[in-house]
Write an enzyme that holds these catalytic residues in place. Structure first.
Site, PDB file in Angstrom:
ATOM      1  CB  SER A  75      -0.884   0.015   1.249  1.00 20.49           C
ATOM      2  OG  SER A  75      -0.061   0.289   2.361  1.00 20.49           O
ATOM      3  CE  LYS A  76      -2.536   6.639  -2.164  1.00 16.72           C
ATOM      4  NZ  LYS A  76      -3.108   7.337  -3.290  1.00 16.72           N
ATOM      5  NE  ARG A  77      -2.916   6.165   4.409  1.00 21.37           N
ATOM      6  CZ  ARG A  77      -3.634   6.858   5.256  1.00 21.37           C
ATOM      7  NH1 ARG A  77      -3.696   6.494   6.506  1.00 21.37           N
ATOM      8  NH2 ARG A  77      -4.267   7.928   4.874  1.00 21.37           N
TER       9      ARG A  77
END
Ligand code: GLU
Length: 495
Positions: free
Chosen positions: A252-254
């Site tokens: 995830s881009k988090r």
């Protein structure tokens, strides 16, 4: 039979490495057997789809060296290849299902559905539609439709029994029908949902094998039922393992940059990134780590996919990239690659006006603008030392800016500035104080030229990655801290 596969991205954000991964395996499967590979744009979510995102997806897949036999740009006999241009086709198919009694009109208000859901959650039941409108008579339905009542179309789903879906890699998967919702097929605005459009298109585009991410397994029973309702043969299904962060959570881009654009701008070679994606859950028969796309196509055998979640690890990718640079490029080619990347006039013209105002000699240019040619910057907590703001507040400023900019869909200097100004005001900081850590995160120093311009030029993916990196340099956020800040950020954003 000619094998036909497809990748079907939704143009709702950055061009994701997961899309390239799925595209690569579809292309490899089709081409290794003399088949065709199709690209279809699934843009039925009108609120979230944008032409810019579509363009970026096409560009970045091509940059990686992927190509398709049919698609919105390539054309082909089964078009249009953009779902927003196929509305009539879906409306026609929804009508067929209604006529045959496989689907029904549902007039339930969103308030009723919210209440139902809350009740089901409270009773620890699987949330889902309760069949309320199934019991309306033909006359009642006709009356409501004539009165123009807002409605959706839902598919009928058995209430009991088990659905068995066959998966090429996983064998028979059993899912109880009680877990499957009476899926909406046509939304109140007349647009089809993913499920209807996807099944109709896969059939009309003569797709023989659906290779997609494992997050779609739960949709398979609905799709199987739709194929039955239409009386069509179902393509073979193959659910690929999801890419994961090094901590095994879903990529995830988090936690990781996930946009192909980021990897391009951070200086990865397309052949290295593609090679790395080919290593995700798959290996060459001789287990060699480095291979070209052509070599992969020659040797491709989908049964070599292993289901353990493949880890997308940037360090490993960097290692592979280094090896491609050292072993596969001559010095001359290396120079050409640098030029094709960012060491060229087109790119530099974007910030030379600022540099020109600041240099005394030409030799000042390289150190001053190194951050315009960098991936993540080499920073330490001391770089963020601030006269007025405590380190924890600095971290908060960076994290809130990251969250705020993650929501920004029009990446212009004006919008970035408006976001930062609003946030600094909401957090009660002077703009100058607030900007200090942002300068450091983006340019490595508070003494650079206008940080808003740099942010616009470097682009959203690189900026988000640098802000995330800055938070990590300051110790990152513990789960608890993250949750607390998220709450605080929500309150602040609502004001
Ligand atoms: N539009 C879906 C996506 O964005 C496609 C899923 C599928 O391949 O069926 O992933």
């Amino acid at each position: 039979m000619t094998i036909r596969t497809r990748v079907a991205p939704s143009p709702t954000g950055d061009p994701h490495v997961g899309t390239a991964y799925i595209a690569l395996f579809n292309m490899a499967f089709a081409r290794s057997q003399g088949g065709k590979f199709i690209l279809r744009i699934e843009d039925t979510d009108q609120a979230r789809s944008t032409p810019e995102s579509e363009q970026q997806i096409l560009n970045s897949l091509r940059w990686l060296g992927l190509d398709w036999d049919e698609g919105p740009d390539a054309g082909g006999p089964n078009g249009p290849y953009r779902q927003s241009e196929r509305r009539e086709i879906y409306a026609d198919h929804a009508r067929q299902l209604l006529d045959k009694g496989h689907a029904f009109h549902c007039f339930c208000s969103s308030e009723r559905l919210d209440e139902l859901r809350a009740e089901q959650m409270a009773n620890k039941q699987t949330p889902g539609y309760d069949g309320h409108c199934l019991h309306l008579s033909k006359e009642e339905v006709a009356q409501k439709l004539a009165a123009g009542e807002s409605h959706v179309v839902r598919m009928k789903v058995p209430v009991e029994g088990t659905c068995v879906v066959d998966d090429m890699l996983r064998g028979a998967i059993e899912i109880d029908w009680s877990q499957v919702d009476m899926q909406v097929l046509v939304k109140a605005d007349g647009m089809p949902t993913y499920h209807l459009a996807n099944v109709v298109d896969d059939h009309l585009m003569e797709i023989t094998h659906v290779i997609r991410g494992e997050e779609w397994i739960n949709s398979a029973p609905k799709h199987k039922l739709l194929y039955q309702y239409f009386g069509w043969e179902m393509p073979v299904l193959c659910h690929m393992p999801l890419l994961r962060n090094p901590d095994k959570s879903k990529l995830s881009k988090r936690k990781n940059p996930t946009s192909i654009t980021y990897y391009r701008d951070a200086g990865y070679l397309p052949e290295a990134l593609l090679n790395y994606l080919g290593r995700m859950g798959w290996s060459m028969p001789d287990e060699r780590e480095k291979f070209t796309l052509d070599e992969m196509l020659e040797q491709f055998d989908i049964s070599r996919v292993s289901l353990g979640g493949p880890i997308f690890d940037q360090e490993k990718l960097s290692w592979l990239n280094a090896s491609w640079i050292r072993e596969n490029l001559t010095v001359e080619q290396f120079a050409d690659r640098l030029h094709g990347w960012l060491l060229n006039k087109d790119y530099m013209m974007k910030f030379l006006p600022f540099a020109k105002e600041r240099v005394e000699t030409l030799s000042d240019f390289a150190p001053m603008s190194a951050f315009m040619f960098s991936g993540l910057l080499d920073l330490s907590p001391e770089d963020f030392a601030h006269k007025k703001l405590e380190e924890s507040e600095v971290k908060k400023v960076l994290q809130f800016t990251l969250w705020r900019l993650e929501q920004q869909r029009q990446w212009t200097k004006g919008n970035i500035f408006a976001d930062i100004k609003a946030l600094s005001k909401a957090m009660g900081h002077k703009l100058g104080d607030f900007n200090h850590p942002i300068f450091v995160a983006v340019a490595g120093t508070p003494n650079s030229w206008s940080v808003m311009d740099s942010m616009e030029i470097l682009g959203p993916d690189m900026i988000r990655a640098r802000l995330r990196h800055a938070v990590a340099v300051l110790g990152g956020l513990s789960k608890k801290e993250g949750k607390r800040l998220e709450k605080e950020f929500k309150v602040l954003s609502a004001e």
